[in-house]
Motif scaffolding. Sequence first.
Motif, short mmCIF file in Angstrom:
data_model
loop_
_atom_site.label_atom_id
_atom_site.label_comp_id
_atom_site.label_asym_id
_atom_site.label_seq_id
_atom_site.Cartn_x
_atom_site.Cartn_y
_atom_site.Cartn_z
N UNK A 336 38.64 50.84 50.12
CA UNK A 336 40.05 50.86 49.75
C UNK A 336 40.56 49.42 49.62
N UNK A 337 41.54 49.22 48.76
CA UNK A 337 42.11 47.89 48.49
C UNK A 337 41.03 46.98 47.90
N UNK A 338 41.28 45.68 47.89
CA UNK A 338 40.36 44.74 47.24
C UNK A 338 39.37 44.19 48.26
N UNK A 339 38.08 44.36 48.00
CA UNK A 339 37.03 43.84 48.89
C UNK A 339 36.40 42.56 48.35
N UNK A 340 36.42 42.37 47.03
CA UNK A 340 35.92 41.12 46.45
C UNK A 340 34.47 40.84 46.79
N UNK A 341 34.19 39.61 47.24
CA UNK A 341 32.83 39.17 47.52
C UNK A 341 32.18 39.96 48.65
N UNK A 342 32.96 40.62 49.46
CA UNK A 342 32.39 41.39 50.58
C UNK A 342 31.50 42.53 50.08
N UNK A 343 31.72 42.96 48.84
CA UNK A 343 30.87 44.00 48.28
C UNK A 343 29.42 43.54 48.15
N UNK A 344 29.21 42.23 48.12
CA UNK A 344 27.86 41.68 48.04
C UNK A 344 26.99 42.06 49.22
N UNK A 345 27.60 42.46 50.32
CA UNK A 345 26.84 42.87 51.49
C UNK A 345 25.97 44.09 51.19
N UNK A 346 26.34 44.86 50.17
CA UNK A 346 25.56 46.05 49.82
C UNK A 346 24.17 45.68 49.31
N UNK A 347 23.97 44.43 48.93
CA UNK A 347 22.65 43.99 48.50
C UNK A 347 21.65 44.00 49.65
#
Length: 437
Positions: A336-347
């Motif tokens: 929810x909301x803006x996660x930005x670079x934190x989405x890179x953790x999915x790598x």
Amino acid sequence: MPKSMTAQQYAKEQRELKEKAEKKTGKTTEQLYEERERRSREAIECKVPDRIPLVCHPDTHHYTGIPNSAAYYDPVLYKWAMRQITVELEPDMCNAGLPSSGAAMAALDVKNRLWPGGPLPPDYDYQFIESEFMKEDEYDMFMSDPSDFMIRRFYPRMYGALKPLEGLPPIGSLLQGFEGITPLFASEEFLKVAKALYTAGQETKKFREAIGDSYEDLAQLGFPSFAHVGGGGVGGAPFDTVSSFLRGMKGSMMDMFRQPDKLLKLCDMVLDTRIANALPADPKKRGNPKRVGMPLWRGDKSFMSQKAFEKFYWPGLKRALQADIDLGFVPVPFFEAEFGDRLGKLLELPPGKVLASIEYVDSVKAKDILKGHTCLYVRIPLSSKLWSIQEVEDCTKELIDKVGKGGGLIVDVRLPDKGTPEGFMKLMDRMREYGRY
């Protein structure tokens, strides 16, 4: 819109809809189901399907005219409405909602939820209310005996009808027998507890019998469910559980600084318990691999710093995601909301095993970060509820142009309040055509 719907009428229409779908397409509904399931599966695996899978979540009241309260007080009419929406809009994955008995919640005097037809007017939306159900000095009490805490602290605070449970002695002290405390249950206040539980049980049983298996009804018409029905998985980030259901946002945020070790220990304990109790996905049931939704609340930039995210949030979320994968599920974390670079953790997780539900604002950056690794489930902005159908179409086409190339995209088309079912059906038809590879 029917004013009421009997189970017999619903069943009759179910048979008619199945025949109509097969006549229209020249395919069995089983074939239609597998086509849609395969399309979504290939997108999640970051392959290129025949077209971009579409999901939609129109407002039930605006689309069919039934009040939102039907989800709590008229289960047959509610599942008719969700079926009507699905059959007309033909999404690749469907959602029948999570209806529950308003009468049961009223009997228990639920404190952390407001629902239409109960505390709220019939056309209002469901609301969640956070409270500090676990006090700042009760960490040790919870962790030393969680069952005792739930019975004598948590439930009496969350359910007004269960408040007398606060008067019970510690459950662990009853090793020599239960009969010694039975006089407590002869009191008027415990008689009210028993009546509330009986009423809630009867109402819930009646509601569930009426609602039946609405997801199976939709599957029989050729529509896979968006997420696995009937439990499974280990839930979302343990920090969210502590924050939303135990300490509240204020309490958990203060604990990050005042007692971080206890907060982390409790998060680990919550997740350990979930993993220990989780069951693997059943490959014999419909839809494989099975998707499990994972709502997330506190991990975005507006709630915590990057440092706090990496300490309190991501470790638990990563372990929950991996546990779901190991159990044979595809977790669908809702960022929810803006996660930005934190989405890179999915790598850090295996490729093609997670469906990341993200806000539109994150879509371009997320595609750059996760391309070929994690499929994106992009939600058209909530502001689209105020847009025209043309504005929703333009926004969806722009999204497809920007991030649709090469697969790995599923789109949630947010339908506006302004429009007719006929207009929405034409919109979905145009998006299906525009999203072809």
